[in-house]
Design a protein around this motif. Structure first.
Motif, mmCIF file in Angstrom:
data_model
loop_
_atom_site.group_PDB
_atom_site.id
_atom_site.type_symbol
_atom_site.label_atom_id
_atom_site.label_comp_id
_atom_site.label_asym_id
_atom_site.label_seq_id
_atom_site.Cartn_x
_atom_site.Cartn_y
_atom_site.Cartn_z
ATOM 1 N N ALA A 45 2.984 16.663 165.043
ATOM 2 C CA ALA A 45 3.615 15.741 165.990
ATOM 3 C C ALA A 45 4.627 14.950 165.167
ATOM 4 C CB ALA A 45 2.580 14.811 166.620
ATOM 5 N N PRO A 46 5.897 15.310 165.227
ATOM 6 C CA PRO A 46 6.906 14.701 164.349
ATOM 7 C C PRO A 46 6.919 13.176 164.421
ATOM 8 C CG PRO A 46 7.842 16.541 165.566
ATOM 9 C CD PRO A 46 6.487 16.291 166.147
ATOM 10 N N CYS A 59 1.428 9.445 178.112
ATOM 11 C CA CYS A 59 1.817 10.301 176.990
ATOM 12 C C CYS A 59 3.301 10.179 176.671
ATOM 13 C CB CYS A 59 1.466 11.758 177.279
ATOM 14 S SG CYS A 59 -0.313 12.067 177.364
ATOM 15 N N ALA A 60 4.121 9.867 177.640
ATOM 16 C CA ALA A 60 5.566 9.751 177.413
ATOM 17 C C ALA A 60 5.905 8.605 176.465
ATOM 18 C CB ALA A 60 6.297 9.574 178.739
ATOM 19 N N THR A 61 4.963 7.671 176.278
ATOM 20 C CA THR A 61 5.221 6.533 175.391
ATOM 21 C C THR A 61 4.698 6.778 173.976
ATOM 22 O OG1 THR A 61 3.130 5.407 175.902
ATOM 23 C CG2 THR A 61 5.020 4.955 177.367
ATOM 24 N N GLN A 62 4.085 7.927 173.743
ATOM 25 C CA GLN A 62 3.455 8.213 172.455
ATOM 26 C C GLN A 62 4.213 9.278 171.663
ATOM 27 O OE1 GLN A 62 -0.764 9.143 172.794
ATOM 28 N NE2 GLN A 62 -0.844 8.046 174.742
ATOM 29 N N ARG A 63 3.852 9.413 170.409
ATOM 30 C CA ARG A 63 4.310 10.532 169.586
ATOM 31 C C ARG A 63 3.438 11.720 169.976
ATOM 32 N NH1 ARG A 63 2.868 12.122 164.052
ATOM 33 N NH2 ARG A 63 1.493 10.323 163.982
ATOM 34 N N ASN A 64 4.047 12.849 170.307
ATOM 35 C CA ASN A 64 3.311 13.996 170.834
ATOM 36 C C ASN A 64 3.553 15.255 170.015
ATOM 37 O OD1 ASN A 64 2.089 12.867 173.339
ATOM 38 N ND2 ASN A 64 4.225 12.390 173.761
ATOM 39 N N LEU A 65 2.738 16.266 170.282
ATOM 40 C CA LEU A 65 2.934 17.565 169.644
ATOM 41 C C LEU A 65 4.285 18.130 170.055
ATOM 42 C CD1 LEU A 65 -0.470 19.450 170.181
ATOM 43 C CD2 LEU A 65 0.171 17.884 168.341
ATOM 44 N N ASN A 66 4.918 18.824 169.123
ATOM 45 C CA ASN A 66 6.103 19.597 169.471
ATOM 46 C C ASN A 66 5.662 21.056 169.625
ATOM 47 O OD1 ASN A 66 5.723 20.455 166.834
ATOM 48 N ND2 ASN A 66 7.687 19.696 166.071
ATOM 49 N N ASP A 67 6.622 21.965 169.850
ATOM 50 C CA ASP A 67 6.259 23.383 170.033
ATOM 51 C C ASP A 67 5.540 23.931 168.806
ATOM 52 O OD1 ASP A 67 7.313 23.409 172.574
ATOM 53 O OD2 ASP A 67 9.248 24.245 171.958
ATOM 54 N N GLU A 68 5.999 23.534 167.620
ATOM 55 C CA GLU A 68 5.338 23.976 166.384
ATOM 56 C C GLU A 68 3.885 23.503 166.355
ATOM 57 O OE1 GLU A 68 5.666 23.289 161.531
ATOM 58 O OE2 GLU A 68 7.135 22.364 162.861
ATOM 59 N N GLY A 69 3.660 22.264 166.757
ATOM 60 C CA GLY A 69 2.309 21.715 166.786
ATOM 61 C C GLY A 69 1.406 22.440 167.773
ATOM 62 N N ARG A 70 1.947 22.777 168.927
ATOM 63 C CA ARG A 70 1.153 23.524 169.917
ATOM 64 C C ARG A 70 0.770 24.894 169.361
ATOM 65 N NH1 ARG A 70 5.243 21.242 172.760
ATOM 66 N NH2 ARG A 70 4.593 19.424 173.949
ATOM 67 N N GLU A 71 1.709 25.551 168.712
ATOM 68 C CA GLU A 71 1.418 26.852 168.115
ATOM 69 C C GLU A 71 0.392 26.711 166.988
ATOM 70 O OE1 GLU A 71 1.296 30.861 167.614
ATOM 71 O OE2 GLU A 71 2.119 29.721 169.281
ATOM 72 N N GLN A 72 0.512 25.656 166.186
ATOM 73 C CA GLN A 72 -0.471 25.397 165.124
ATOM 74 C C GLN A 72 -1.873 25.266 165.710
ATOM 75 O OE1 GLN A 72 0.599 21.824 163.039
ATOM 76 N NE2 GLN A 72 2.102 22.860 161.728
#
Length: 192
Positions: A45-46, A59-72
């Motif tokens: 999650a960058p 969730c829109a107010t937080q730091r979230n997983l990116n596509d790389e994180g979901r794949e991880q």
């Protein structure tokens, strides 16, 4: 040597050369015991921390997983199954990035546990967080049977509890005592 014995020996030799099917590993063996838990940092999650004014319910107010994180997260779940972990109880921090990581592991709907909540913005809460985590473990470990107990949380929580600082998606296998305190641990790198 008879042809029947030769055929039998050949079949044994052939079987010994085949790849071993996904089965038990040291990790799955330990996780099936009542005194072991796998605690992991959420996937990629960058950024660092959360934006000012974030809320746990949005969730829109937080730091979230990116596509790389979901794949991880998916790869970690697949890797755990390759290690022989087929059944697990998964718990996560209330943060969206930990809940999403926990869900993408593929072991069912995770339960949210306040004992895994980040205290990044308030380091003074570290000891209280450990106490809540240990309380949860005192309740959860006796009832897990042979299922793995996987906890998805944050680096600050893992560092405070085990003394290890881990990267996104890295895992720590922890043996705990009856009070839920860590006795020993082993770090597992994130599978690529």
């Amino acid at each position: 040597m008879s042809s029947r014995i030769a055929a039998f020996l050949f079949s044994l030799l052939t079987l010994s050369c085949l790849p071993v099917a996904a089965g038990a590993s040291e990790l799955s063996d330990k996780l099936s015991q009542p005194d072991h838990v796998l605690i992991m940092r959420h996937a990629r999650a960058p950024g660092i921390g959360d934006p000012a004014g974030f809320t746990l319910n949005d969730c829109a107010t937080q730091r979230n997983l990116n596509d790389e994180g979901r794949e991880q997260a998916r790869k970690i779940g697949n890797w755990l199954r390759q290690q022989g972990v087929s059944r697990a109880i998964v718990a996560s921090s209330p943060w969206c990035r930990t809940k999403e990581t926990a869900t993408l592991l593929g072991f069912g709907t995770p339960e949210v546990q306040d004992g895994l909540a980040s205290f990044f913005n308030d380091a003074a809460q570290g000891e209280t967080a450990n106490q809540r985590l240990e309380q949860y473990l005192r309740t959860a470990l006796p009832g897990k049977g042979s299922r793995a107990l996987i906890l998805v949380t944050h680096d600050v929580n893992i560092g405070r509890w085990t003394g290890e600082s881990v990267a996104s998606g890295e895992m720590v296998l922890v043996r705990v005592d009856a009070s839920g305190k860590p006795v020993s641990h082993k770090v597992y790198a994130r599978p690529d």
